[in-house]
Design a protein around this motif. Structure first.
Motif, PDB file in Angstrom:
ATOM      1  N   THR A  22       0.830  -1.208   0.000  1.00  0.00           N
ATOM      2  CA  THR A  22       0.000   0.000   0.000  1.00  0.00           C
ATOM      3  C   THR A  22       0.863   1.256   0.000  1.00  0.00           C
ATOM      4  N   GLU A  23       1.929   1.239   0.791  1.00  0.00           N
ATOM      5  CA  GLU A  23       2.806   2.405   0.871  1.00  0.00           C
ATOM      6  C   GLU A  23       3.539   2.627  -0.448  1.00  0.00           C
ATOM      7  N   VAL A  24       3.994   1.546  -1.082  1.00  0.00           N
ATOM      8  CA  VAL A  24       4.667   1.675  -2.373  1.00  0.00           C
ATOM      9  C   VAL A  24       3.721   2.256  -3.414  1.00  0.00           C
ATOM     10  N   ILE A  25       2.496   1.752  -3.461  1.00  0.00           N
ATOM     11  CA  ILE A  25       1.520   2.269  -4.422  1.00  0.00           C
ATOM     12  C   ILE A  25       1.207   3.731  -4.122  1.00  0.00           C
ATOM     13  N   ARG A  26       1.071   4.065  -2.846  1.00  0.00           N
ATOM     14  CA  ARG A  26       0.767   5.458  -2.473  1.00  0.00           C
ATOM     15  C   ARG A  26       1.855   6.398  -2.985  1.00  0.00           C
ATOM     16  N   MET A  27       3.091   6.026  -2.789  1.00  0.00           N
ATOM     17  CA  MET A  27       4.187   6.887  -3.230  1.00  0.00           C
ATOM     18  C   MET A  27       4.285   6.926  -4.753  1.00  0.00           C
ATOM     19  N   PHE A  28       4.035   5.781  -5.401  1.00  0.00           N
ATOM     20  CA  PHE A  28       4.135   5.735  -6.856  1.00  0.00           C
ATOM     21  C   PHE A  28       3.090   6.628  -7.507  1.00  0.00           C
ATOM     22  N   ARG A  83       9.128  -5.391  -7.275  1.00  0.00           N
ATOM     23  CA  ARG A  83       8.362  -6.612  -7.000  1.00  0.00           C
ATOM     24  C   ARG A  83       7.125  -6.295  -6.166  1.00  0.00           C
ATOM     25  N   GLN A  84       7.269  -5.419  -5.174  1.00  0.00           N
ATOM     26  CA  GLN A  84       6.124  -5.062  -4.339  1.00  0.00           C
ATOM     27  C   GLN A  84       5.051  -4.344  -5.157  1.00  0.00           C
ATOM     28  N   LYS A  85       5.487  -3.474  -6.054  1.00  0.00           N
ATOM     29  CA  LYS A  85       4.536  -2.790  -6.926  1.00  0.00           C
ATOM     30  C   LYS A  85       3.841  -3.791  -7.840  1.00  0.00           C
ATOM     31  N   ARG A  86       4.613  -4.707  -8.417  1.00  0.00           N
ATOM     32  CA  ARG A  86       4.042  -5.707  -9.319  1.00  0.00           C
ATOM     33  C   ARG A  86       3.051  -6.619  -8.587  1.00  0.00           C
ATOM     34  N   ASP A  87       3.389  -7.028  -7.372  1.00  0.00           N
ATOM     35  CA  ASP A  87       2.491  -7.884  -6.597  1.00  0.00           C
ATOM     36  C   ASP A  87       1.189  -7.150  -6.275  1.00  0.00           C
ATOM     37  N   ALA A  88       1.300  -5.864  -5.956  1.00  0.00           N
ATOM     38  CA  ALA A  88       0.102  -5.081  -5.660  1.00  0.00           C
ATOM     39  C   ALA A  88      -0.778  -4.957  -6.893  1.00  0.00           C
ATOM     40  N   MET A  89      -0.171  -4.705  -8.036  1.00  0.00           N
ATOM     41  CA  MET A  89      -0.943  -4.588  -9.279  1.00  0.00           C
ATOM     42  C   MET A  89      -1.639  -5.908  -9.612  1.00  0.00           C
ATOM     43  N   ASP A 140       0.584   0.833 -15.763  1.00  0.00           N
ATOM     44  CA  ASP A 140       0.521   1.953 -14.825  1.00  0.00           C
ATOM     45  C   ASP A 140      -0.710   2.830 -15.018  1.00  0.00           C
ATOM     46  N   GLY A 141      -1.149   2.994 -16.285  1.00  0.00           N
ATOM     47  CA  GLY A 141      -2.329   3.816 -16.521  1.00  0.00           C
ATOM     48  C   GLY A 141      -3.551   3.244 -15.828  1.00  0.00           C
ATOM     49  N   LEU A 142      -3.731   1.929 -15.901  1.00  0.00           N
ATOM     50  CA  LEU A 142      -4.853   1.279 -15.229  1.00  0.00           C
ATOM     51  C   LEU A 142      -4.699   1.346 -13.711  1.00  0.00           C
ATOM     52  N   LEU A 143      -3.461   1.287 -13.236  1.00  0.00           N
ATOM     53  CA  LEU A 143      -3.234   1.402 -11.795  1.00  0.00           C
ATOM     54  C   LEU A 143      -3.703   2.757 -11.283  1.00  0.00           C
ATOM     55  N   LEU A 144      -3.348   3.814 -12.009  1.00  0.00           N
ATOM     56  CA  LEU A 144      -3.777   5.154 -11.600  1.00  0.00           C
ATOM     57  C   LEU A 144      -5.290   5.273 -11.624  1.00  0.00           C
ATOM     58  N   ASP A 145      -5.933   4.689 -12.652  1.00  0.00           N
ATOM     59  CA  ASP A 145      -7.391   4.706 -12.735  1.00  0.00           C
ATOM     60  C   ASP A 145      -8.006   3.951 -11.568  1.00  0.00           C
ATOM     61  N   TYR A 146      -7.428   2.799 -11.234  1.00  0.00           N
ATOM     62  CA  TYR A 146      -7.969   1.976 -10.159  1.00  0.00           C
ATOM     63  C   TYR A 146      -7.891   2.723  -8.829  1.00  0.00           C
TER      64      TYR A 146
END
Length: 211
Positions: free
Chosen positions: A156-162, A184-190, A198-204
């Motif tokens: 969650t923290e990695v995604i928040r910062m990204f 790896r943490q970002k990929r696992d979260a996605m 990344d575009g879909l991640l931002l939308d999500y």
């Protein structure tokens, strides 16, 4: 007695076209709204069998998207909810269904599909436009099954910062980790969120208010 429906969409042409399609199919449109607050006011004032709503509409109370769905399902559990949307991300579609939506109609589908969906959900069925069903069927099963899976605090923290604009290198430097670990943490979260770029991640994140 004809089915009674309340319809909400902030695009005037969609609202007019949807109402016409429903009335042509002898479904009684007892209320129309162009914003979330208007929709909630109508639901509190007029009995209906089905509510048809866009996913994201203007709101003074931030009650759009999943918050709106959850509010309707909680406060009006006997109503069938149909979402009329252009969203086609598997994670978002599955999350709608998990929250109690009974039908999802693609705005790009012919308008006469809407009354078919309304009648289906009113009879206890689940209805998705064929285009949306195809998307779900073509998506990797593991990815579709995992929307809503809890992210770890680190993910969650990695995604928040990204999504705040930091690069993987900047995140790694801040956390004292290697770029490989942060990646790896970002990929696992996605993967858990069912998004693949990344575009879909931002939308999500925007749609879910994740961080």
């Amino acid at each position: 007695m004809p089915l009674k429906a309340i319809l909400a969409d902030d695009h005037p042409l969609v609202l007019v076209g949807s109402a016409l399609a429903l009335r042509t199919a002898h479904i009684d449109v007892v209320g129309e709204a162009s914003a979330t607050d208007e929709l909630l006011a109508l639901l509190a004032d007029r009995p209906c069998d089905v509510v048809i709503t866009d996913f994201l509409m203007p709101s003074d109370r931030q009650d759009d998207g999943f918050n709106l769905i959850e509010t309707i399902v909680k406060e009006y559990p006997r109503l069938s909810v149909v979402v009329l949307t252009m969203i086609n991300r598997p994670a978002a579609l599955m999350s709608m269904l998990h929250r109690g939506v009974r039908g999802i109609v693609d705005k790009r589908a012919p308008m006469d599909e809407l009354p078919i969906a309304v009648r289906a959900v009113a009879h206890g069925e689940t209805y998705l436009s064929e285009t949306l069903l195809d998307i779900l069927h073509e998506t990797d099963e593991a990815s579709v099954a995992m929307p809503g899976a809890a992210l770890s605090p680190r993910e969650t923290e990695v995604i928040r910062m990204f999504v705040a604009g930091m690069s993987l290198q900047q995140i790694a430097d801040r956390e004292g980790k290697s770029v490989k670990t942060i990646s790896r943490q970002k990929r696992d979260a996605m993967r858990k969120l069912g998004v693949d770029h990344d575009g879909l991640l931002l939308d999500y994140v925007r749609d879910h208010g994740l961080v």
